[in-house]
Design an enzyme around this catalytic site. Structure first.
Site, PDB file in Angstrom:
ATOM      1  N   GLU A 167      -7.041   1.264  -5.773  1.00 11.97           N
ATOM      2  CA  GLU A 167      -6.469   2.177  -6.770  1.00 11.97           C
ATOM      3  C   GLU A 167      -6.193   3.563  -6.182  1.00 11.97           C
ATOM      4  O   GLU A 167      -5.362   4.309  -6.713  1.00 11.97           O
ATOM      5  CB  GLU A 167      -7.405   2.306  -7.976  1.00 11.97           C
TER       6      GLU A 167
ATOM      7  N   CYS B  60      -8.627 -11.793  -7.712  1.00  9.94           N
ATOM      8  CA  CYS B  60      -8.334 -10.526  -8.381  1.00  9.94           C
ATOM      9  C   CYS B  60      -6.920 -10.144  -7.977  1.00  9.94           C
ATOM     10  O   CYS B  60      -6.562 -10.247  -6.798  1.00  9.94           O
ATOM     11  CB  CYS B  60      -9.330  -9.450  -7.959  1.00  9.94           C
TER      12      CYS B  60
ATOM     13  N   ASP C 102      -2.593  -5.019 -16.494  1.00  7.85           N
ATOM     14  CA  ASP C 102      -3.749  -5.193 -15.616  1.00  7.85           C
ATOM     15  C   ASP C 102      -4.597  -3.931 -15.693  1.00  7.85           C
ATOM     16  O   ASP C 102      -4.156  -2.879 -16.166  1.00  7.85           O
ATOM     17  CB  ASP C 102      -3.304  -5.446 -14.168  1.00  7.85           C
ATOM     18  N   SER C 103      -5.799  -4.047 -15.181  1.00  6.11           N
ATOM     19  CA  SER C 103      -6.705  -2.894 -15.116  1.00  6.11           C
ATOM     20  C   SER C 103      -6.339  -2.047 -13.900  1.00  6.11           C
ATOM     21  O   SER C 103      -7.155  -1.827 -13.008  1.00  6.11           O
ATOM     22  CB  SER C 103      -8.149  -3.374 -15.001  1.00  6.11           C
TER      23      SER C 103
ATOM     24  N   HIS D 265      -5.598  -7.375  -7.572  1.00  7.31           N
ATOM     25  CA  HIS D 265      -5.545  -6.281  -6.593  1.00  7.31           C
ATOM     26  C   HIS D 265      -5.601  -6.810  -5.156  1.00  7.31           C
ATOM     27  O   HIS D 265      -5.047  -6.201  -4.240  1.00  7.31           O
ATOM     28  CB  HIS D 265      -6.729  -5.324  -6.792  1.00  7.31           C
TER      29      HIS D 265
ATOM     30  N   CYS E 232      -4.642 -10.027 -14.834  1.00  7.14           N
ATOM     31  CA  CYS E 232      -5.994  -9.595 -14.483  1.00  7.14           C
ATOM     32  C   CYS E 232      -6.912 -10.800 -14.650  1.00  7.14           C
ATOM     33  O   CYS E 232      -6.990 -11.369 -15.749  1.00  7.14           O
ATOM     34  CB  CYS E 232      -6.433  -8.452 -15.400  1.00  7.14           C
TER      35      CYS E 232
END
Length: 262
Positions: free
Chosen positions: A151, A183, A10-11, A185, A73
């Site tokens: 993040e 997403c 994932d990013s 996240h 992602c």
């Protein structure tokens, strides 16, 4: 091959929400998790850049003998997974916003989708909405800035609360009864969202469905790890190792987190 790891990328740390579901469903499987935090978020990047990064991440995992790769992602899935499946023989599992169950179960016929720009503007998201949300009003909102705050590892910050209110408030005014998190996240925002949303508004993310699909593919291809011991998990990041550790070290036994400049 059976004992080879499942690869997940994932990013950033968001895809650990998918990793947690996978290791919960299949505790004997080994996993390698790759957090490309240095390049997060992918949602603001061009199609070409997302493709380049997805190829780089894939080859990192293939070099480590991964038997299956989960593109954890939404943006990378919608922009790159068809290319990856054509280029590599390893099976790929993708992520896309769970519009279908929201549309099927919505009583108000109004559904909110919180996602990144890269996901909302993709052809795959458009086709999914067209195929599964007929007769449903879909209110899309780009969660600009949310990935960057997650993040940083602070899930209680005032900035995060303000942004969420800004994005979710207009959807509530329109009368949504389902909020789709587009997403990986965003599942980490569920505790905050539950404070903001009325009890009749349900939250949907793709984590459990992705874990079930991963298990299904492993079974079909005879790749399920039949060892008796609990799986081992190696997590890499090119960002802040302390943030990654905060998300993974207490989530399973036999977990190691490491900084790697890739």
């Amino acid at each position: 091959m059976k004992s080879n790891p499942i690869g997940i990328f994932d990013s950033g740390i968001g895809g650990t929400s998918i990793w947690k579901e996978i290791q919960h469903l299949m505790p004997n499987e080994n996993c390698i998790y790759l957090a490309d935090s240095k390049n997060a978020p992918y949602g603001e990047k061009s199609h070409e850049e997302i493709l380049r990064l997805s190829v780089k991440n894939t080859e990192f995992l293939i070099e480590r003998k991964c038997k299956l790769i989960v593109v954890a992602c939404n943006t990378a899935t919608t922009n790159a997974i068809d290319y990856l499946r054509n280029q590599y023989t390893v099976p790929f599992i993708g992520i896309e916003p769970a519009i279908k169950p929201a549309a099927i179960n919505s009583k108000s016929k109004k559904v909110g989708v919180l996602a990144t720009k890269g996901t909302l503007s993709s052809a795959l998201f458009y086709s999914t909405s067209q195929n599964h949300a007929k007769g449903i009003e879909v209110f899309e909102r780009q969660g600009k800035g949310l990935v960057e705050l997650i993040e940083e590892g602070d899930l209680e910050s005032k900035s995060l609360r303000l942004l969420l209110n800004q994005y979710v408030g207009p959807m509530l005014e329109r009368g949504i009864d389902y909020l789709v998190l587009g997403c990986t996240h965003y599942p980490y925002l569920i505790p905050l969202l539950k404070e903001m949303l009325p009890p009749d508004v349900k939250i949907i993310d793709s984590g459990q469905a992705v874990a079930r699909q991963t298990k299904s593919i492993l079974v079909k291809q005879n790749l399920v790890n039949d060892a008796d011991e609990i799986g081992r998990h190696q997590c890499y990041t090119n960002g802040n190792i302390e943030v990654l550790e905060r998300f993974v070290l207490n989530a399973a036994s036999h977990v190691n987190a490491e900084y790697l400049d890739f």
